[in-house]
Each structure stands twice: as C-alpha cells, then as structure tokens.
Design a protein around this motif. Structure first.
Motif, PDB file in Angstrom:
ATOM      1  N   GLY C  28      -0.063  -0.980  -6.854  1.00 32.57           N
ATOM      2  CA  GLY C  28       0.763   0.234  -6.866  1.00 32.57           C
ATOM      3  C   GLY C  28       2.139  -0.017  -6.269  1.00 32.57           C
ATOM      4  O   GLY C  28       3.104   0.672  -6.622  1.00 32.57           O
ATOM      5  N   MET C  29       2.230  -0.969  -5.357  1.00 39.52           N
ATOM      6  CA  MET C  29       3.503  -1.262  -4.711  1.00 39.52           C
ATOM      7  C   MET C  29       4.330  -2.259  -5.509  1.00 39.52           C
ATOM      8  O   MET C  29       5.557  -2.182  -5.505  1.00 39.52           O
ATOM      9  CB  MET C  29       3.223  -1.820  -3.320  1.00 39.52           C
ATOM     10  CG  MET C  29       4.414  -1.809  -2.416  1.00 39.52           C
ATOM     11  SD  MET C  29       5.099  -0.138  -2.247  1.00 39.52           S
ATOM     12  CE  MET C  29       5.550  -0.172  -0.522  1.00 39.52           C
ATOM     13  N   GLU C  30       3.657  -3.176  -6.164  1.00 47.83           N
ATOM     14  CA  GLU C  30       4.387  -4.174  -6.952  1.00 47.83           C
ATOM     15  C   GLU C  30       5.315  -3.487  -7.956  1.00 47.83           C
ATOM     16  O   GLU C  30       6.423  -3.960  -8.220  1.00 47.83           O
ATOM     17  CB  GLU C  30       3.412  -5.099  -7.685  1.00 47.83           C
ATOM     18  CG  GLU C  30       2.633  -6.042  -6.773  1.00 47.83           C
ATOM     19  CD  GLU C  30       3.466  -7.196  -6.219  1.00 47.83           C
ATOM     20  OE1 GLU C  30       4.458  -7.587  -6.867  1.00 47.83           O
ATOM     21  OE2 GLU C  30       3.137  -7.687  -5.119  1.00 47.83           O
ATOM     22  N   ALA C  31       4.848  -2.363  -8.499  1.00 46.87           N
ATOM     23  CA  ALA C  31       5.644  -1.649  -9.504  1.00 46.87           C
ATOM     24  C   ALA C  31       6.942  -1.094  -8.925  1.00 46.87           C
ATOM     25  O   ALA C  31       7.903  -0.850  -9.646  1.00 46.87           O
ATOM     26  CB  ALA C  31       4.810  -0.514 -10.118  1.00 46.87           C
ATOM     27  N   ASP C  53      -2.787  -3.939   2.474  1.00 42.83           N
ATOM     28  CA  ASP C  53      -3.144  -2.808   1.623  1.00 42.83           C
ATOM     29  C   ASP C  53      -4.257  -2.035   2.323  1.00 42.83           C
ATOM     30  O   ASP C  53      -4.584  -2.335   3.474  1.00 42.83           O
ATOM     31  CB  ASP C  53      -3.576  -3.305   0.237  1.00 42.83           C
ATOM     32  CG  ASP C  53      -4.703  -4.343   0.304  1.00 42.83           C
ATOM     33  OD1 ASP C  53      -5.245  -4.584   1.410  1.00 42.83           O
ATOM     34  OD2 ASP C  53      -5.037  -4.933  -0.739  1.00 42.83           O
ATOM     35  N   ASP C  54      -4.837  -1.051   1.646  1.00 41.81           N
ATOM     36  CA  ASP C  54      -5.933  -0.288   2.261  1.00 41.81           C
ATOM     37  C   ASP C  54      -7.061  -1.206   2.749  1.00 41.81           C
ATOM     38  O   ASP C  54      -7.608  -1.011   3.838  1.00 41.81           O
ATOM     39  CB  ASP C  54      -6.517   0.716   1.250  1.00 41.81           C
ATOM     40  CG  ASP C  54      -5.756   2.036   1.212  1.00 41.81           C
ATOM     41  OD1 ASP C  54      -5.228   2.443   2.267  1.00 41.81           O
ATOM     42  OD2 ASP C  54      -5.707   2.660   0.147  1.00 41.81           O
ATOM     43  N   CYS C  94      -0.696  -3.515   8.508  1.00 44.85           N
ATOM     44  CA  CYS C  94       0.138  -3.477   7.305  1.00 44.85           C
ATOM     45  C   CYS C  94       1.601  -3.371   7.728  1.00 44.85           C
ATOM     46  O   CYS C  94       1.914  -2.743   8.740  1.00 44.85           O
ATOM     47  CB  CYS C  94      -0.232  -2.276   6.435  1.00 44.85           C
ATOM     48  SG  CYS C  94      -1.873  -2.409   5.723  1.00 44.85           S
ATOM     49  N   GLU C  95       2.456  -3.953   6.941  1.00 41.19           N
ATOM     50  CA  GLU C  95       3.880  -4.011   7.299  1.00 41.19           C
ATOM     51  C   GLU C  95       4.702  -3.782   6.041  1.00 41.19           C
ATOM     52  O   GLU C  95       4.304  -4.197   4.946  1.00 41.19           O
ATOM     53  CB  GLU C  95       4.176  -5.396   7.894  1.00 41.19           C
ATOM     54  CG  GLU C  95       5.518  -5.565   8.533  1.00 41.19           C
ATOM     55  CD  GLU C  95       5.545  -5.250  10.032  1.00 41.19           C
ATOM     56  OE1 GLU C  95       4.447  -5.143  10.647  1.00 41.19           O
ATOM     57  OE2 GLU C  95       6.639  -5.099  10.581  1.00 41.19           O
ATOM     58  N   ASP C 245       1.608   5.155  -3.028  1.00 44.81           N
ATOM     59  CA  ASP C 245       1.206   4.166  -4.035  1.00 44.81           C
ATOM     60  C   ASP C 245       0.791   2.827  -3.418  1.00 44.81           C
ATOM     61  O   ASP C 245       0.113   2.025  -4.062  1.00 44.81           O
ATOM     62  CB  ASP C 245       2.360   3.912  -5.016  1.00 44.81           C
ATOM     63  CG  ASP C 245       2.529   5.058  -5.992  1.00 44.81           C
ATOM     64  OD1 ASP C 245       1.589   5.885  -6.097  1.00 44.81           O
ATOM     65  OD2 ASP C 245       3.587   5.149  -6.632  1.00 44.81           O
ATOM     66  N   TRP C 246       1.226   2.582  -2.205  1.00 44.04           N
ATOM     67  CA  TRP C 246       0.916   1.314  -1.527  1.00 44.04           C
ATOM     68  C   TRP C 246      -0.490   1.344  -0.918  1.00 44.04           C
ATOM     69  O   TRP C 246      -1.310   0.469  -1.180  1.00 44.04           O
ATOM     70  CB  TRP C 246       1.973   1.079  -0.434  1.00 44.04           C
ATOM     71  CG  TRP C 246       1.781  -0.065   0.485  1.00 44.04           C
ATOM     72  CD1 TRP C 246       1.138  -1.244   0.224  1.00 44.04           C
ATOM     73  CD2 TRP C 246       2.242  -0.156   1.838  1.00 44.04           C
ATOM     74  NE1 TRP C 246       1.188  -2.062   1.341  1.00 44.04           N
ATOM     75  CE2 TRP C 246       1.859  -1.409   2.334  1.00 44.04           C
ATOM     76  CE3 TRP C 246       2.956   0.700   2.687  1.00 44.04           C
ATOM     77  CZ2 TRP C 246       2.156  -1.829   3.648  1.00 44.04           C
ATOM     78  CZ3 TRP C 246       3.261   0.289   3.973  1.00 44.04           C
ATOM     79  CH2 TRP C 246       2.856  -0.963   4.430  1.00 44.04           C
ATOM     80  N   VAL C 247      -0.757   2.365  -0.093  1.00 45.03           N
ATOM     81  CA  VAL C 247      -2.043   2.486   0.608  1.00 45.03           C
ATOM     82  C   VAL C 247      -2.577   3.898   0.387  1.00 45.03           C
ATOM     83  O   VAL C 247      -2.550   4.747   1.280  1.00 45.03           O
ATOM     84  CB  VAL C 247      -1.867   2.192   2.125  1.00 45.03           C
ATOM     85  CG1 VAL C 247      -1.790   0.698   2.392  1.00 45.03           C
ATOM     86  CG2 VAL C 247      -0.612   2.881   2.685  1.00 45.03           C
ATOM     87  N   PRO C 248      -3.101   4.153  -0.822  1.00 45.77           N
ATOM     88  CA  PRO C 248      -3.440   5.546  -1.177  1.00 45.77           C
ATOM     89  C   PRO C 248      -4.472   6.187  -0.248  1.00 45.77           C
ATOM     90  O   PRO C 248      -4.359   7.371   0.056  1.00 45.77           O
ATOM     91  CB  PRO C 248      -3.965   5.421  -2.615  1.00 45.77           C
ATOM     92  CG  PRO C 248      -4.051   3.964  -2.927  1.00 45.77           C
ATOM     93  CD  PRO C 248      -3.243   3.213  -1.943  1.00 45.77           C
TER      94      PRO C 248
END
Lengths: 304, 304, 304, 304
Positions: C28-31, C53-54, C94-95, C245-248
């Motif tokens: 989700g973050m790559e996009a 990520d999550d 996460c960073e 979108d990164w860590v839903p």
C-alpha cells in the motif's frame, strides 16, 4: 533496615545545612529532602534535588499563552486546563532527582522509561553488597490463571516455604561464590565485571534518577497502576506521595485526569451515548470484542 | 534597551525574596539569578532556575564508580577525568532554566537542539511586540567568497545604508499591516494565527529553555564556536559566562577539552607522529585532501 | 503548482527503478513512494522511505510477550490490544521518512515535536525561492471571539481583499529587497545568513522529516485534530491517508482509540455512572467547572 | 550453537521471499539480512530491517546545504566532510533494526544508550530458556591491578577451573529451582514475574533494537573501543562488519575520524606545537597530570 548508621549520619548532615537561595522553593518538598523512605525489604527512595513548583508550571505556560492566562484563571485552574488538554511542555519545566535503591529485576523494568538521566552503581568498578529482595509472605503469589503477566492467589504452606528457601539459599550461595571468585587472597581473583554475572536478579542496586515532571507523571501512570508488578508499584506509590507534596495542584489534576480517568474509544463512546438514550447495549451489539467489553464494563461500572 | 520598567521591577522583586533551602546551592549562580543580560539590540538571557553544582556531578559519578573515586581524586580531577573520557551521565545531573529573548531566525537555529524543554511565546494566542533585530554596523557583513555559510568583509557606505533601510522599513511596514489586520476596530479582525505570517524573521520572540548541563555544553561547543553565526554566538557566549560561575570546574574542563581542543583523525595523528620523528610531511604525502590539510595546519599551527 | 518540471522528472525517475529486497514491504505504501501530494498553495508531502509494516509491529510485540501472543490473537486483534493499553514500543519499530514543503510558520509549530530527525533547507547556505503561502478565501478567518487561539467566521469583502493585498505585497516587496541585498552585481552583497531575516513567515521552506510510527501517531493526534491550526492540519490529514495505506491495522486502531476516542477524568466517569443509574446530573452537581462540563457534554453528546 | 533448527528454518524462509521495492536498497546489506551471526557461546546479532544507504545521507545533507554541495563534492567527500565537522542530522536519516540475543549483564550495559527503540523478551509473560553465558578460557581474566574497571591476566589452573565450575553449577541450580517454582504440577506455581528474580545475570535474553546511524556510530565508538568490556565489544565488532557493508563511505569516515582518531585538549595541542618547534616537553612542563600525560604519550606515540 535499609540504611546503615553511616548513611543516616550523612542524611542528617545534609538536612542540617540550610542555604539561602533565590530559586523557586517548594516548602512541601523541603521537608522530604534527603530522607530515605523505605521500600520493600532493603530498598528506599529519597529526593536529592528538585527544580520548580506549581507556580513554575504556570509561569512557563504564561510565557506561551501570554497575558490572557494571567487575569482569567488562577493557578490551579490553569494547571487543570493544561493537564486536560495534554499540554506537556509546562510540566517539563519541573525536574526531580531521586536516589533509589532497588532490586535489579525492578531496575530492568524501570530503565525502559528512556526519557530520564541515570547514574547507576557500577558492578564493573565496585563490589555489590550482600542484599537481596526476598518477598514478604503477602507478596508471594501464584501465576495468574487469566493473565499471562499477572499474579493469582497467595502461595501457602509448604510451597511458600520451599520458594522462600530457594530464593534465600540460591542468593546466599551465589553471593558466597561471587566473594570467593573476586577474592585476591592466595589467588589472582576474577575481574569484577565477570564475577557479577553470577548474581541473581533480586540483588539490590542503586542509582540517581533525574526526570522532568511530565515524564515522571507518565512513569507513575503506568507504574502506580494496579496492573504494574507489585515490586515496582510500591516505588511508584512512594514517589506519588512525594509529588503530592511538591506540586499539589499538578498532582491533584494528575489523579483526576490520568490515574482515576480512562480513555474511551470511539466505539465505547458510541455505546455510552446509546445507553444514555436508554438503549440496551450488550457485548454482542456493542461492536467490541469480549475483552474490550469486559474492560468497558469495568470502566463504566456495569450497565445492569 | 531590552527590558521594560515593569520587567525590571519584576526582576527586582524576584531577587528580593531569598528562601531557605536544603538543596545544593551554587553561590556563583545565585548572584546572576533572574538578572537579564542584554544580547543584540533587544534580546537578553537570564537564568530563571538551576539544579546542582560541581559537587552534584561528582556525587553522581561516585554513585556509579563507588568508593575508589572518593579517596583518590579531588573534585576537579574527577570532573576533568569524566570530561576527557566522554562520560556524559554525571553532567546530565545538573539542569538550568533560561529565559531568552531572541530574533526568530536565531530561534530557528537554536531549536534544532532537540534535547531540551521549551515553552515559547505563542503568536497564535498573543500579539507580538514591535521589536526587530537590526544589525549594528560592525555586524553587517558581505557573503563570504570562500565559505557558503560564512561572512566576509563589512559592508560599507551606500550599500550598508541601503541594507539597513530595507531591514528597518520592511519590518515597520510589515508590522503596521500586522496591527491593521488584527485590529477589530470597524472590522472583524484577522485571526492572530494567520496575521503572524506577515512578520519577518528578525522579529523578536522569547522562550523558557531548560536543558541539562551535558546537552548545554554540547550546544555551547557548536554555538560559541567561531564558525557559528554571529547572532547566535553572542547568546552562547553570554551563557558561557553564566556557566563558568555556576560549575567552575566543569566549565574549565570544557574549555580545555572541548572548546580549545581538537579532534584529530587517524590520518592526522599519523602525520603528527611522522613530523615528530623529523619527517617532512606535506599535503601531497599526508593522505589528506586539500581541505583537510588546511584545517590540520590550522590546528597544529603550521609545520614550517 | 507546487512542483517544477525538473522535480517531476526526478520523481518519475525514482519511481521507475524497482529494486529487489528481502525487507518487509508494504505494498500500500509502495504505490505512494516519492509522489508529491500537494498541500496548500505551494506545499507538498511525499514519502521518501519507510521501514516496517503491520506485521513488524506484531513481530516486535511477540518478541516481548512470547509464544502466548502467537496462537491466541490475530494481527489486528494484537495491534488493537497494544493501542488500547498504551504499549508504545512495538509501534516504534516502524519508521517513515517524509519530504515536506511547508510555510515557515507551520514549520515552527511542527518542529516542537522533538522526537524526530530533521534536515531542513538552510537559508545560511542557499537562496530561498520566491514562494509564499497566501490563504485561499475559504481559509481567511477572523479571530475567534471565544477562543484565544482559534478562528471565527470568514473575512469578507473589502477586509478580505485588504488582507490578501497586504500579505501578497509585503511578501513580494520583502523578497525583492532580499534579492537586491544578496546580489553581488556592482556591490559586495549581504551575507545570506543575514539577508534571510527580511523574509516573512509565510515563505516556504522544506525538510526531510523522519519519525517512528508511535511518535508520528502522537503528532497526528494533536495536529489532525479539529483544534489544530488549519495550515498544519491539512498536512496532518494528508499524512493520515498515507499511514492508512501503510499500516492499515494500526491506523484503524488509532482512529478508534485515539482520534475518535476521548479521555474522561475520574469526575467525568463518575458522572457517566450516575447518569446511567438514572440520576439527573448537571454542571452544578457534577463537580466540574463550566469549561469542563461544556467539553464533557460535547463528548457524551449532551444529556438533555 | 545459538540457533534452533526451527529458527534456522524461519530465517531461510525469510531469505527466500524477495520483494520488489522502490526504496533505497543497500545491496551489501541485503546479503546479511536475517542471517544470525553467532556472538559469544549462545548469542547472535542479525539485521531484521534497515532504511537508507550512503546516498540517503548525502540526499539529506543536500536538502540542507542546497545546490553547492551537488556540484563540488562527490558522495564520499561529502560524507567525510559531514563526519569531520560533527554534522549529525544527515546520519540520522539511516535506520537499522537488529535482533540480538545477549546475556542480561551485557543487556544492562547496552540499554544505557537511551536513544534507541527496544522490545525485549519479557520474563513476566514468558519462560526464559536454560541458556547461560560461560566464558571461554581465553576470556577468563583476573581483576586488573591498575584499572578499577579492567581485566588483567588470564586465570589459570585450579582457579580457572573453580570459577567455571561455580558459574556453571550456580546457573544450573538456579534454573532448576526456577523451573520447580513455576511448575504447576501438584502445586499452584509461583508467578513468573517473581520466579525470574532467581536467575543470575549470565542468562540470555533477546531483543529487537532499532537505532539511527548517528546514534549507532556513537554506540560503536564507545563499545567497539578497547576499553569496553569484552562481552559487549564482541557484539559491537560484529555490528561494525554489518555497517561497513551497509554504508561503506560512512563507515570508512567513522573509522578515520572516530575510531582511529583522538580528541586532544588545548593543553595537549599546545604541547604538540611546542614539540614540533623542537622544544623538549616532559610531563613536568606539560601542564598535564601524570594520567593525562600517559594517555597523551599513547596517542602521539611517545616523544622519546
């Protein structure tokens, strides 16, 4: 008794030399300064220094928020407002320095709070004393059946006796061997930085711990909480008493908004609103998991 | 003049109320407490509170390193040892709280030091005063030709006049419009949080800034350095004087090991060793780039 | 338009070079990676890098809490549990690194969050661009009559026109003089580190800002809140979309427990309990001040 | 052997799933990812995640210092410049997450570095494994006669045997009793949070440790140093190898300016200058104490 006659003499000497200062002075705290308050069987907490008072919190807030705050609100009202709205920087303007003697396994929990300054007794340089925490009978609990990190009922009878015997005997034996290993009589003597590895986690250490009031209150919220391990909670509770005398307005606001308060989720707030309208809300129609619902019931005192 | 009669009266009042305390008290600092020392044209630095003294640094170090440190070394020797060997935690046991009035562009550099507590005057809540930094003629330099971030010669004549005129006129005009925009006479009046965006970076702000001695010395090493921008350096230099009276042993060690000292790279140390053996070392055979060699020559005073 | 053709070309180039990695990757973050999302009239936010990520949150939690957590709970349940009980360290695993372009007065609010890493464009070294924030008509509010730090109704008509004219003209004039002062044509040219002081606080700056997820969520709770100033809130809201979108799982828990939730004081909880028992509770018998009662009514949706 | 077959299988699985990413990727690091490098008898270090590379350091520096930095200097030159002039923020733009298994007494030293994120295995929740650090014969030293915190010669013969026997037997007996106490067969079973206090400090724990490159290099400078305790130094040295492959330019600059370099005081620099002019400088006329002079001679390689 946690203090040697020599330490008591030192504390008496420190308390006998009043100085003149122009700094903000908290009279409630002066009465505690240097006194070692016993915690557990050999530990203590004592205030070595402090900076600021309730007025210093307000002074800093008024630098930020200007003249308006000066006229309208009294100090306690302003402090309550700051606490309620999560303003942290004015509380950071107060600082406290504690001297704490505590078992190593408690120190390992405590140090996880990183926003503090620490100088700990070094077992690389120096020799540790033969002092170990042995739980009192009313602090010797079984593993909780419900909670992985909690305690259940008190241990009793032979089981309790055996546990206490193990804790005492192993501590003494490990310390005997520690002494033997570092001794340089008739042998080279093991390096202290190595010998210390033989000592169990109930041995006592000590440190100077300096922290600002905001971070101290955060520490107290987590460690004076009923879910905290008993052996760190008793330290936190002792510190609470000191803070109550140091910054009474801030401490009362902390008790009301943090210690006695609760964070409700959006879902939980929605349930409260529905219940206040008279709706029958159950775990099934609450949108919460069973665990959350149980905690929610605890907070609002049940809806029966 | 940086202080209003009202502020002077407040400071006099604060200085007139000595308290009795049992805390460590630094007499050299008590003499400075609350006094606003002028910096730049409208700024100042004043100590509002402090915690600890040279003895407190040693006390914390001795908790760590035990009895050995007590007998062998005096306090100044111990502090020099700690400074030389980069022991930071004992210096963290002292704390200072400053009230600083400074131009916004200086505040923006200053705040990059994150390990401090800050309460700044809020231009969201309150109205800023009409006070701007205008450089004195001997601080009005041209861009350096060698250094992207440095200053060259003083500006002179018409160019200097024009710059000063621009700085003054733009500041006044921007402030006039700021006042007009927030006025609620005959209009709604723009929100303060918006109006402030019209004010240039030489306007003065003020804050309470609280920091421990270790992090303060780090700040001073960078900001009292000759490469720092003049407008922040004058604040750092004023603070240096206060620290020298607060913790004289620590400050002298800081001057010797940090301010007056230098870090030599492995390559530079190797060159020193070769030179001491009588070898002719030049940039070409040094293993250093031209820039590094120039800095190296500056440090060792040339090898000619 | 906040981006130059050159910047767009750079972003396209970065997005065109996929690499192979063994690291945890959030699709989700790559996009979003590298894409500059416009904020305000010339600003943007773009993700330059991220870590974790999550699943990384759960992985860290399971190191702490051991095997029990593996079997019983799924990832989302575990994350909700961690958020509900204020466990902060797993979220610190996460960073994220953002590139942000923002007005200086917004940057000054933002930087108050000290637990982040920052590299800002330096106006000591480099020349700032002629880009200023000018509020859109629907963000041009009067000072609030109730709240010292808030906005009231929109400005209208002549008053709005005059404000916009002042903001535009002063910015342009200050920038013209900035350029004139630093010019070295026919003159020495003022040092950049001095010339920048003439620029008003609505000029744009930019920085790289790197922060862990725990501290980012704390930032978002305060800055995506309805009480935050509009000009920083729009940045926070844009970042919220990226985090979602990164860590839903973490973001949903954050929305439920933090953004949509509320902290009730001991007094407020007591009132809720009394109300649920059918008691008529009013401000007078609540134990709360008028201000607190008003906030309380807002939270529970009124008791009329 | 530090890893169970199950752990090896997990690592193999993690290494077998390459992902596609647009993020900065350090190929030297990808080769190490997840692999557990053995340290001491049961410990290990493995990289679980990382963010950034040498280019990311430069990228951040160039945001700050603008276009000038782009043309003049190549990446390695820029990184050397940043390191030499103590610019810390660009190095903070890289981040690493390690999974470390280590003895508790090493963990207690390590955790004193507070600027990192940590998730440690919890002995409140979970049961510790029967794994203890027992020094190899070539790491079993006597207490130093010169240095309170150092090691002297190796222990030999009977003394070495007795020490190893004590360490092994006490560890095994303490662990036996730990197991007995927490067992719930035929008894209630002591709470884990209490039973753990019986375990000596050479038992292994593990944690996830996440830190930025600037703070990691600071940690390595202190802990990969020859004065650090052997048992933490071997971890630091293992991490050095990983960093050398991750950010080779930054690591080389670190070796030259930090690890291999030295800080000289003002007094020491003055001595160097006098010596380079041919003057005979001795401890007596150096202005240094005996201890400082001894260290100075070590740095410059003697002046005999």
């Amino acid at each position: 008794m946690p203090l040697t006659p020599q330490q008591i003499a030192e504390i008496d000497a420190q308390r006998a030399q009043p100085q003149t200062t122009l700094r903000a002075t908290a009279h409630g705290m002066e009465a505690h300064l240097y006194t070692a308050y016993p915690v557990l069987d050999h530990g203590f907490v004592r205030v070595v220094d402090y900076m600021g008072d309730d007025a210093a919190i307000c002074q800093a807030a008024r630098v930020s928020y200007g003249k308006g705050t000066k006229s309208v609100q009294n100090d306690e009202g302003l402090i309550r407002y700051l606490m309620r709205h999560w303003h942290s920087t004015p509380f950071e303007m107060c600082e406290i320095k504690l001297h704490v003697k505590l078992p190593v396994f408690v120190a390992r929990q405590w140090i996880r709070h990183r926003t503090a300054n620490v100088n700990e007794y070094s077992a690389r340089y120096s020799i540790l004393d033969r002092e170990f925490y042995i739980p009192a009978p009313d602090a010797l609990n079984a593993q909780s059946q419900v909670n992985n990190q909690g305690r259940g009922d008190l241990l009793e009878g032979e089981e309790a006796d055996r546990v206490l015997k193990y804790l005492r005997d192993d501590a003494m034996r490990c310390y005997d061997h520690y002494e033997e290993m570092i001794s340089d009589e008739g042998q080279q003597g093991l390096a202290r930085e190595l010998a210390r590895m033989n000592l169990p986690a109930n041995i006592y250490t000590q440190w100077y711990w300096k922290v600002d009031l905001h971070n101290l209150l955060h520490f107290l919220r987590l460690r004076a909480d009923s879910h905290a391990q008993y052996e760190i909670r008793v330290y936190a509770e002792e510190i609470c008493k000191l803070v109550a005398d140091w910054v009474p307005f801030a401490y009362r606001a902390f008790e009301d908004y943090r210690m006695g308060g609760a964070q409700l989720s959006a879902t939980a707030l929605d349930c409260v609103r529905r219940m206040l309208k008279g709706e029958e809300v159950t775990q099934e129609n609450s949108g919460m998991s069973k665990g959350e619902w149980r905690e929610f019931e605890g907070v609002i005192g049940g809806n029966s």
